[in-house]
Design a protein around this motif. Sequence first.
Motif, PDB file in Angstrom:
ATOM      1  N   GLU A  13       0.999  -1.002  -0.137  1.00  0.00           N
ATOM      2  CA  GLU A  13      -0.392  -0.561  -0.354  1.00  0.00           C
ATOM      3  C   GLU A  13       0.840   1.156  -0.600  1.00  0.00           C
ATOM      4  O   GLU A  13       1.891   1.336   0.463  1.00  0.00           O
ATOM      5  N   ALA A  65      -4.230   0.781  -1.437  1.00  0.00           N
ATOM      6  CA  ALA A  65      -3.311  -0.338  -2.820  1.00  0.00           C
ATOM      7  C   ALA A  65      -3.042  -0.087  -4.248  1.00  0.00           C
ATOM      8  O   ALA A  65      -3.235   0.823  -4.460  1.00  0.00           O
ATOM      9  N   GLY A  74      -2.674  -4.800  -5.085  1.00  0.00           N
ATOM     10  CA  GLY A  74      -1.740  -4.287  -3.398  1.00  0.00           C
ATOM     11  C   GLY A  74      -1.706  -5.401  -3.136  1.00  0.00           C
ATOM     12  O   GLY A  74      -0.460  -5.626  -2.897  1.00  0.00           O
TER      13      GLY A  74
END
Length: 146
Positions: A60, A70, A85
């Motif tokens: 992130e 993400a 992510g």
Amino acid sequence: MRDQAHNFGAVNAIAPAVLSDDPASVTIDRSGFDAVTFVLQIGAGGISFTGSNRIDFLVEHSDDATNWEAADASNILGVSPVVAGNVLSLRSAHPDASVTRVGYVDGRKGDRRYIRLRADFNGTHGTGTPIAAIAILGKPRILPAA
């Protein structure tokens, strides 16, 4: 000969531990560095991982270290994200220790200063799994790197 020790920074992204639940996320400040590589070490799985009893590892990023989103596939190097992510998902037996490298680049104009690697435990984990991760901060803007 030029040494390598002064050409990068290193920060714990996930402190080494035997984990059975989400560890606290570590915010990494990229200020002064133009590259990040996470080195994720996972020991033998403490449980038999499944689709519902799994560990997901998420990258992130943030502009302010408060509002996180993400990273998408264009930000991730070295692995094919499972979903935005999610750079690694343990969903089947993991009997042996492994090392996974995950590179990060910020594809938008103006770098995002903060990044983190988050371990997300799903389901029941009665026995812990050894996990550790280091963020290697590369391409320092000033040498030697602190």
